[in-house]
Design a protein around this motif. Structure first.
Motif, PDB file in Angstrom:
ATOM      1  N   THR A   1       0.865  -1.176   0.000  1.00 28.53           N
ATOM      2  CA  THR A   1       0.000   0.000   0.000  1.00 28.53           C
ATOM      3  C   THR A   1       0.898   1.221   0.000  1.00 28.53           C
TER       4      THR A   1
ATOM      5  N   SER B   1      -9.888  -1.689  -0.215  1.00 32.89           N
ATOM      6  CA  SER B   1      -9.480  -1.953   1.160  1.00 32.89           C
ATOM      7  C   SER B   1      -9.642  -0.698   2.007  1.00 32.89           C
TER       8      SER B   1
ATOM      9  N   ARG C   1      -6.975   1.777  -1.392  1.00 34.55           N
ATOM     10  CA  ARG C   1      -7.367   1.933  -0.003  1.00 34.55           C
ATOM     11  C   ARG C   1      -8.142   3.234   0.097  1.00 34.55           C
TER      12      ARG C   1
ATOM     13  N   THR D   1      -3.687   5.035  -2.073  1.00 41.64           N
ATOM     14  CA  THR D   1      -4.717   5.569  -1.179  1.00 41.64           C
ATOM     15  C   THR D   1      -5.523   6.650  -1.891  1.00 41.64           C
TER      16      THR D   1
END
Lengths: 396, 456
Positions: A47, A228, A123, A94
């Motif tokens: 990530t 996620s 994410r 993200t």
């Protein structure tokens, strides 16, 4: 097993370590090297942290500090930049849902999936920080402190932000499905490039936004890239249970992990998804060393340099790769599906994960010894290509 | 030294210029197609690759328009990935100012510029309708008179964000523990009726300072906007006379803004067809025109002018007898070109005159009026034509639009570029690393350097 990449590492003094590359944090070369290291360790995915303000040591507010890494690049672009230079590693940037457009995010992640041939995830994060809202000038939030979290008005605000996040994920997912897999027909005899019966409006109407669709980008290789979210409380656990493919959580111990997993499973069942796989990974900050004393000494030295003890929402581990392997196996028994390790220092702790921890787990027979050609969804045990919600039964 | 030519490659778009029915036509979505065109352009030492954008699938008669290529990937994501498979090629993309916020777009372009070591360019466009706005939380409709105003303000606001880092703040001194020289790095405040924002921008100054700015509008406001702020214009004026007129007009406006002619490059879009001989090329060009304008496509074009359902007409028959419907064009949505028909009755009269004079069918009229390829001929002819137009100040170069994806530029790179290089009018190696350098634009002074200059 995944790693959370953040600047020079998660410890605020990480950038001062001898092998850190603090002047290169904004280059493609730096991120390509980190991804290559993660891929060398056969990790499932990385990530990439992101935010819409300068990094800060204060809760929901800037700190004006000059002794820590400040400034970052857009994480979706970083992921795209490293995608052609990696082959197997999942890439999970993200997206801050509070201030961005679900239409843009949906096509960006779909495109990341094309660029990486089926290795994309995202994410989702919310932002209640007033200074981030001021960068956009479209909404404003009160200044909160950690102590306010149980105040009913604050809970309502946070609840609304997570409800918006769920809508955002719903829009991204509908847009990914808005083209059926075989919508592009290139039928020379009729002159038609697509079959418009297989391209769908999504007609989403929500509190904060409405989106007509269809996407401008055809359905990505995984169908649904991996969504996620990180959670520390009931609001985000609900979001994970209802909307996510993968959850990240921060339990203090195995008992805490079991309780959180139970809460997420309940939310999942309430959303009618009980049968779907939904891996829950625990976050851990890791300081690794050849022996426990060396790891602890390094942690102490870093704390001394930054002037205070490093604290985190996640459990902090300092020790050897073998001790970490013991801990991971113990925690896994509590119902966790895996881990997202936050290296305290990059490259030191990243390399300790890929070169010490991974071989240790391999010796114990609990980690892959080679990549196969799986997509990120497959690697995580998710359905390879979920059915398209808009395709009539039998056409998928 | 003769005037140097600038060349760029336009990834084939979602319009009828792109011939998808050709057996050589590949994917418009897979990354390999983008990588192929980018690497061909870089092999040929082009200035940059260009990606267009459209944020809602086009519709005609209330249905998604399905006769052209439909669908494309996200601009930023593709450009960032292309930065990994090219070293020098500029990476240009259209990004709409209507459906974005300055802080986000500024951080995306600054990030792209960092990740490509100074190769980012932004074609600033503004949108026009609530139709596209239906895909966005911001909605979309702006009154005509506000559009350029908001677009200008949007871009100026991103410049304030780009300039909010002076360029010398990151010290990253491991010994002393000073990472940032200035706690206020990135500080900005912008308050007007379009944007009311303040705080700290979180992407430090990028290699070019800001992306190279492109402008594509042709209106009076668009030309003025370009003269004031753009580094390059993506124009439609690709012929000698028309190009010279446009070139003189726009370059003539620069002095008012304290700029010199070299600071704004005029780059018309251009299509091309190559053949072994000029005759071969002409034959291929005619064939390509028929591929680009199928019978169905011809009806659709006529509908855009007539603003009526013409599905009952035979493309190989005569033009419709009825006149175009006056008023706002409602039949076609999500398409900028319908605005070109400012006087549909007059245009229809021209089409009829042409049909009568040369005994043309509806389809043949559309083939005639929607324009032949810009350059048709043997490599030697095309190289000479391009050079002639540039040396005559009809342009500073061209943005080439191949009609086949992704291999449509290969032959040009292999045959025409070496001839231009032999004439000494096109680079044989990149001199610099940034797109500004390729375009012959001086590096932007950093705010830090400006302050020093003022102080001394």
């Amino acid at each position: 097993m995944s790693v959370a990449l953040e600047g020079a590492g998660w410890h605020p003094a990480a950038w001062r370590e001898p092998r850190a590359r603090p002047a290169e944090l904004l280059t493609g070369r730096y991120w390509t090297d980190l991804a290559a290291e993660a891929e060398r360790g056969l990790l499932d995915f990385v990530t990439i942290e992101d935010g819409l303000s300068l990094q800060s040591s204060r809760y929901q507010a800037p700190d004006g500090r000059t002794d820590q890494v400040r400034g970052r690049l857009d994480s979706v672009l970083i992921a795209a930049r490293v995608a052609p230079r990696t082959r197997h590693l999942g890439l999970v940037p993200t997206v801050i849902v509070t201030h961005t457009e679900p239409f843009h995010a949906s096509k960006a992640i779909a495109t990341l999936d094309y660029v990486s041939t089926g290795r994309a995830g995202v994410r989702v994060r919310v932002s209640a920080a007033p200074h981030e809202a001021a960068h956009f000038g479209r909404r404003s939030f009160p200044q909160l402190s950690l102590a306010d979290r149980d105040n009913p008005a604050v809970r309502e605000l946070i609840g609304a932000l997570f409800a918006e996040a769920a809508d955002y994920v719903e829009v991204m997912r509908r847009l990914w499905d808005s083209w059926e897999d075989d919508a592009e027909i290139r039928d020379v005899s009729t002159g038609r490039f697509i079959d418009i019966e297989k391209v769908h409006y999504i007609d989403f109407v929500g509190e904060q936004f409405s989106v007509k669709g269809p996407s401008i980008t055809p359905r990505p290789p995984q169908g649904q890239p991996v969504v996620s979210a990180l959670g520390h409380a009931t609001g985000p656990y609900q979001l994970i249970g209802r909307s996510a493919d993968v959850g990240y959580v921060t339990p203090p111990d195995p008992a805490g992990a079991a309780a959180i997993v139970a809460e997420i499973r309940a939310a999942q069942a309430a959303a009618g998804r009980a049968e779907e796989p939904l891996p829950v990974l625990a976050d851990l900050v890791v300081f690794l060393g050849p022996d426990a004393a060396a790891a602890q000494a390094r942690r102490d030295r870093l704390d001394e340099r930054s002037g205070r003890e490093y604290t985190s929402d996640a459990r902090i581990f300092a020790g050897t790769a073998s001790q970490l392997a013991d801990l991971l196996l113990e925690w896994r028994a509590a119902g966790l599906s895996g881990f997202r390790l936050r290296p305290a220092v990059i490259p030191d702790d990243l390399e300790a994960i890929t070169r010490d921890l991974v071989p240790e787990l391999q010796r114990r027979g609990v980690f892959r010894t080679a990549y196969d050609d799986a997509t990120l969804r497959e690697r995580l045990g998710l359905v390879r290509r979920p059915a398209n919600r808009y395709a009539p039964a039998g056409r998928n | 030294m003769p005037k140097q030519i600038h060349l760029a490659a336009h990834f084939p778009g979602v319009n009828n210029t792109t011939v998808w029915s050709d057996p050589r036509s590949g994917s418009h979505i897979e990354f390999s197609s983008f990588a192929h065109l980018a690497q061909t352009a870089e092999r040929a030492k082009f200035d940059f690759l260009f990606l267009a954008e459209g944020l809602r699938l086009r519709e005609q008669g209330g249905k998604i328009y399905d006769l052209d290529v439909v669908g494309r990937p996200d601009t930023f994501t593709v450009l960032a990935a292309l930065a990994a498979v090219t070293d020098r090629l500029g990476l240009a993309g259209t990004i709409n100012s209507t459906f974005n916020e300055p802080y986000e777009v500024a951080r995306q372009f600054a990030s792209l510029d960092h990740l490509s070591d100074g190769r980012a360019a932004w074609n600033v466009v503004t949108s026009w309708d609530a139709f596209t706005g239906e895909n966005f939380r911001r909605g979309g409709f702006l009154p005509q008179e506000d559009r350029y105003e908001r677009a200008k303000t949007f871009m100026r606001t991103t410049w304030e964000l780009f300039d909010s880092w002076r360029g010398d703040e990151i010290v990253a001194d491991q010994e002393s523990g000073v990472f940032l020289a200035d706690p206020d790095a990135g500080r900005f405040a912008h308050h007007d009726r379009h944007f009311d924002i303040s705080g700290q921008f979180n992407v430090p100054r990028s290699p070019q300072g800001r992306p190279v700015i492109f402008q594509a509008g042709d209106s009076e406001e668009g030309r003025e906007f370009a003269a004031a702020s753009a580094d390059a214009i993506f124009s439609r004026h690709g012929t000698l006379e028309d190009g010279q007129k446009f070139y003189a007009d726009v370059k003539g406006r620069l002095a008012r803004y304290g700029r010199i002619p070299d600071q704004l490059k005029i780059l018309p879009a251009a299509t091309f067809v190559l053949g072994d001989t000029d005759e071969d090329a002409a034959a291929i060009a005619r064939e390509v025109r028929f591929q680009q304008v199928s019978g169905q496509t011809a009806i659709m074009f006529a509908e855009q002018l007539w603003n009526r359902d013409l599905s009952g007409y035979d493309p190989d028959g005569p033009l419709p007898e009825a006149d175009p419907l006056p008023g706002e064009n409602t039949i076609s949505r999500g398409r900028a070109s319908v605005r070109m028909y400012r006087d549909p009755l007059a245009v229809a009269a021209q089409w009829r005159a042409l049909a009568a004079e040369r005994n043309l069918s509806l389809r043949e009229v559309v083939i005639e009026v929607t324009g032949r390829q810009t350059f048709i001929g043997s490599p030697a002819t095309v190289a000479a034509d391009i050079n002639r137009l540039v040396q005559a100040d009809a342009s500073d170069g061209f943005i080439l639009v191949p009609h086949i994806t992704p291999g449509g530029l290969d032959e040009f790179a292999d045959t025409v570029v070496p001839l231009l290089q032999e004439r000494g009018v096109f680079r044989t190696e990149y001199e610099g690393t940034t797109l500004r350098s390729h375009l012959g634009l001086d590096p932007l002074p950093t705010p830090a350097a400006n302050e020093k200059a003022v102080a001394s």
